[in-house]
Design an enzyme around this catalytic site. Structure first.
Site, PDB file in Angstrom:
ATOM      1  N   TYR A 152       4.104  -6.952  33.856  1.00  0.00           N
ATOM      2  CA  TYR A 152       4.545  -5.592  33.542  1.00  0.00           C
ATOM      3  C   TYR A 152       5.906  -5.326  34.168  1.00  0.00           C
ATOM      4  O   TYR A 152       6.337  -5.983  35.123  1.00  0.00           O
ATOM      5  CB  TYR A 152       3.541  -4.562  34.070  1.00  0.00           C
ATOM      6  CG  TYR A 152       3.523  -4.482  35.573  1.00  0.00           C
ATOM      7  CD1 TYR A 152       4.335  -3.581  36.253  1.00  0.00           C
ATOM      8  CD2 TYR A 152       2.718  -5.352  36.325  1.00  0.00           C
ATOM      9  CE1 TYR A 152       4.343  -3.539  37.640  1.00  0.00           C
ATOM     10  CE2 TYR A 152       2.725  -5.315  37.702  1.00  0.00           C
ATOM     11  CZ  TYR A 152       3.537  -4.412  38.361  1.00  0.00           C
ATOM     12  OH  TYR A 152       3.567  -4.376  39.724  1.00  0.00           O
ATOM     13  N   PHE A 211      11.305   0.661  38.809  1.00  0.00           N
ATOM     14  CA  PHE A 211      10.733   0.820  40.146  1.00  0.00           C
ATOM     15  C   PHE A 211       9.809  -0.330  40.536  1.00  0.00           C
ATOM     16  O   PHE A 211       9.426  -0.469  41.689  1.00  0.00           O
ATOM     17  CB  PHE A 211      10.004   2.164  40.293  1.00  0.00           C
ATOM     18  CG  PHE A 211       8.917   2.394  39.268  1.00  0.00           C
ATOM     19  CD1 PHE A 211       7.648   1.858  39.418  1.00  0.00           C
ATOM     20  CD2 PHE A 211       9.169   3.175  38.145  1.00  0.00           C
ATOM     21  CE1 PHE A 211       6.649   2.086  38.485  1.00  0.00           C
ATOM     22  CE2 PHE A 211       8.173   3.404  37.208  1.00  0.00           C
ATOM     23  CZ  PHE A 211       6.896   2.860  37.365  1.00  0.00           C
ATOM     24  N   ASP A 212       9.426  -1.160  39.570  1.00  0.00           N
ATOM     25  CA  ASP A 212       8.552  -2.299  39.921  1.00  0.00           C
ATOM     26  C   ASP A 212       8.489  -3.252  38.744  1.00  0.00           C
ATOM     27  O   ASP A 212       8.594  -2.841  37.577  1.00  0.00           O
ATOM     28  CB  ASP A 212       7.153  -1.818  40.287  1.00  0.00           C
ATOM     29  CG  ASP A 212       6.303  -2.921  40.896  1.00  0.00           C
ATOM     30  OD1 ASP A 212       6.881  -3.836  41.507  1.00  0.00           O
ATOM     31  OD2 ASP A 212       5.068  -2.854  40.766  1.00  0.00           O
ATOM     32  N   ILE A 243      -3.772   3.328  37.977  1.00  0.00           N
ATOM     33  CA  ILE A 243      -3.638   4.684  37.424  1.00  0.00           C
ATOM     34  C   ILE A 243      -4.411   4.772  36.110  1.00  0.00           C
ATOM     35  O   ILE A 243      -4.580   3.783  35.390  1.00  0.00           O
ATOM     36  CB  ILE A 243      -2.154   5.069  37.224  1.00  0.00           C
ATOM     37  CG1 ILE A 243      -1.451   4.088  36.297  1.00  0.00           C
ATOM     38  CG2 ILE A 243      -1.445   5.214  38.564  1.00  0.00           C
ATOM     39  CD1 ILE A 243      -0.013   4.486  35.960  1.00  0.00           C
ATOM     40  N   TYR A 301       0.937   9.558  38.664  1.00  0.00           N
ATOM     41  CA  TYR A 301       0.897   9.947  40.077  1.00  0.00           C
ATOM     42  C   TYR A 301       0.966  11.453  40.286  1.00  0.00           C
ATOM     43  O   TYR A 301       1.064  11.919  41.418  1.00  0.00           O
ATOM     44  CB  TYR A 301       2.034   9.241  40.827  1.00  0.00           C
ATOM     45  CG  TYR A 301       1.849   7.744  40.826  1.00  0.00           C
ATOM     46  CD1 TYR A 301       1.041   7.129  41.755  1.00  0.00           C
ATOM     47  CD2 TYR A 301       2.458   6.968  39.848  1.00  0.00           C
ATOM     48  CE1 TYR A 301       0.848   5.761  41.741  1.00  0.00           C
ATOM     49  CE2 TYR A 301       2.270   5.598  39.814  1.00  0.00           C
ATOM     50  CZ  TYR A 301       1.458   4.992  40.764  1.00  0.00           C
ATOM     51  OH  TYR A 301       1.267   3.630  40.737  1.00  0.00           O
ATOM     52  N   PHE A 346       5.710   1.796  31.056  1.00  0.00           N
ATOM     53  CA  PHE A 346       5.352   0.443  31.487  1.00  0.00           C
ATOM     54  C   PHE A 346       5.399  -0.489  30.288  1.00  0.00           C
ATOM     55  O   PHE A 346       4.742  -0.244  29.262  1.00  0.00           O
ATOM     56  CB  PHE A 346       3.945   0.419  32.093  1.00  0.00           C
ATOM     57  CG  PHE A 346       3.857   0.949  33.484  1.00  0.00           C
ATOM     58  CD1 PHE A 346       4.108   0.125  34.570  1.00  0.00           C
ATOM     59  CD2 PHE A 346       3.534   2.275  33.718  1.00  0.00           C
ATOM     60  CE1 PHE A 346       4.039   0.614  35.863  1.00  0.00           C
ATOM     61  CE2 PHE A 346       3.450   2.767  35.005  1.00  0.00           C
ATOM     62  CZ  PHE A 346       3.704   1.937  36.081  1.00  0.00           C
TER      63      PHE A 346
END
Length: 571
Positions: free
Chosen positions: A64, A74-75, A94, A120, A137
């Site tokens: 991902y 962010f990731d 999540i 979040y 994502f």
């Protein structure tokens, strides 16, 4: 994901893992669709393989990349060249992931747009994700391992390590062979076997093994996660032999492989004739009543004593005709369920074997009330000709032969077997529907090829077969069926005295006295001097008087109570 990135936090925000509305597993390439009603969107970037999608409890593996709406990354697991694995639908990630990934196929690539409520929320995930952030994502589903909640109560989870063959699963009566290794959570080995055989319903080691094997296919390997209630519960188990003790309330991890199993079927409804298949037969065809079967046969007592051995010289196979009382009843019933080349172990209770009498066999004496075990190989068989394979003269000849056989059996007091000769019956009246062959009434069903003379012969035989069968049913106390058979005759011959008489007998036993009286009066109009009908009419009148007395007493008591109640109320 980075160790300091709290991707899992929001999973606890909502424990309800609902199934999304609609079907997002059928998106076209480049198409975007909303999943459910909470704002989650999915856009298909690359089509997946097959039709299957993962389900709650499955262990999935993904790559991902996560970004904010402005494109800020962010990731990314791809940047780390390290895939991410988690259990789907357990709140480990999540909620947007739990809902979205269960719509994906293997190797599918999709872009999920996840609103704050499914990510979040108002808190965000500082410092990389701000409050109330909508996230995107880019996810590729690499693979997943199926994990099933076998008992639907969280007591046993089954993870498939190696898929099995075909589609069949063992049933409770079957005998399975497994390899297993059981450990505690800390890895302590508590039990193992390189091959053990047990009956599914009897179980082995702990309840989880029998529960699991009924969901497995041949050759399947699984990992079971077992809670104490399906292991050894609050008591645990003391150490014995080379096996370690199992503490109270201990969970178990069990590696289990289903090597094979032998199918055990309940030949009779009362489970007193059991057949275990040692070698599968060929094709689908099975014998019917009247089949000439050639077998290899070995009969044993429970202690292993051989009392019969026949047909093991291929030139001298044991030959018998099914349902002709040439072998014991249990063997007849078992062989009729077999295929050519099948080898089976048949366990027969005394009621279907030699009963309460001593029986002298070829090699030993069978004591009274013995359960016997036969190993049977059905080498070949020649089926009795079915009605659809006959021309019309053959059908009528066969029907006449079956009727005569039925008459002989009825006179000998063998009503069940006689009834089978008069009609097409099932060897097992359960849902198995193991039909055993066409009998007399079936042979003379209406056929457009019959000549006028053959139609007359057919009518005579059909009337005789149904009347004789009704007599069998009366003896067997199957009064409802006897009534139906007589009604069939009366539809052909409305003035048939025997049919009226026997239907009256059946109706009396079912307390339908009005129809019984009507049938008897009509029979006496046709044949006033019929002694049997007169006697039945006399018995019927007594029965009616008895019923009238009971009714008078019942209504008398009821009116008396009503009268007393009225007097009480008037006071």
């Amino acid at each position: 994901m980075d160790e300091d990135f709290d991707f899992n936090t929001a999973g606890a925000m909502d424990e309800e893992m609902g199934i999304p509305d609609g079907d997002a597993s059928f998106l076209k390439l480049g198409e975007e669709k909303e999943i459910g009603k909470e704002g989650l969107k999915k856009k298909l970037l690359k089509e997946g393989e097959g039709w299957d999608t993962p389900d709650n409890g499955d262990e999935v593996e993904v790559h991902y990349t996560g970004t904010l709406l402005d494109g800020t990354k962010f990731d990314s697991s791809r940047d780390r060249a390290d895939t991410f694995k988690f259990t789907l639908g357990q709140g480990k990630v999540i909620k947007g992931w739990d809902l979205g990934i269960k719509t994906m196929k293997k190797h599918e690539n999709a872009l999920f747009t996840i609103p704050p409520e499914l990510a979040y929320g108002a808190s965000g995930s500082p410092p990389t994700i701000p409050p109330n952030a909508t996230l995107q994502f880019d996810v590729e589903l690499l693979s997943w391992s199926s994990v099933k909640d076998i008992c639907k109560d969280g007591g046993i989870f089954k993870k498939v390590i190696t898929a099995g063959e075909k589609w069949e699963n063992p049933k409770d009566p079957d005998e399975v062979t497994v390899i297993y290794e059981a450990r505690l959570d800390d890895g302590t080995l508590v039990s193992k076997s390189e091959g053990v055989e047990f009956t599914v319903r009897d179980g082995y080691f702990c309840p989880a093994l029998s529960k699991a094997v009924t969901t497995m296919k041949k050759g399947e390997k699984v990992l079971l996660t077992v809670k104490p209630e399906y292991g050894f519960g609050a008591k645990g188990r003391e150490a014995f032999g080379s096996e370690s003790s199992i503490p109270p309330n201990a969970a178990l991890l069990i590696d289990l492989e289903l090597i094979s199993w032998k199918t055990v079927s309940e030949v009779t409804d009362d489970k007193k004739v059991l057949k275990k298949i040692l070698k599968e037969g060929e094709g689908y065809e099975r014998p019917n009543e009247g089949t000439v079967a050639k077998v290899k046969l070995t009969g044993k007592l429970h202690d292993g004593t051989i009392f019969l051995k026949k047909g093991h010289d291929d030139k001298d196979l044991f030959e018998f005709k099914i349902d002709e009382e040439q072998v014991i009843d249990g063997l007849d019933r078992a062989v009729i369920t077999m295929k050519k080349g099948e080898v089976a172990l048949v366990t027969i209770a005394p009621e279907y074997a030699f009963g309460s009498s001593e029986s002298v066999q070829d090699l030993a004496v069978v004591p009274p009330n013995s359960t016997v075990i036969y190993e049977v190989e059905l080498v070949s068989f020649v089926k009795d000709k079915e009605s659809w394979d006959m021309n019309t003269p053959e059908k009528i000849e066969a029907a006449g032969k079956k009727k005569d056989e039925g008459n002989v059996l009825f006179k000998a007091g063998k009503c069940v077997r006689a009834s089978k000769r008069y009609e097409k019956l099932s060897n097992d009246k359960s849902n198995k529907k193991n039909f055993i062959g066409s009998q007399a009434a079936k042979f003379v069903d209406y056929d457009t090829n019959f000549t006028e003379e053959e139609k007359k012969q057919s009518k005579v035989l059909k009337v005789a077969c149904n009347l004789n069968n009704a007599a069998c049913k009366l003896k067997l106390k199957d009064y409802k069926e006897a009534e139906k058979l007589c009604t069939k005759v009366l539809e052909i011959e409305s003035a048939n005295v025997k049919a009226l008489y026997r239907r009256a007998q059946a109706c009396i036993q079912q307390a339908d006295l009005d129809l019984a009286e009507k049938d008897i009066k009509k029979a006496l109009e046709i044949d006033p001097n019929n002694r049997d009908v007169k006697l039945e009419y006399k018995a019927l009148k007594e029965k009616i008087k008895e019923y009238n007395k009971k009714d008078a007493k019942f209504y008398g008591n009821m009116f008396s109570k009503l009268s007393k109640l009225e007097q009480t109320e008037s006071k």
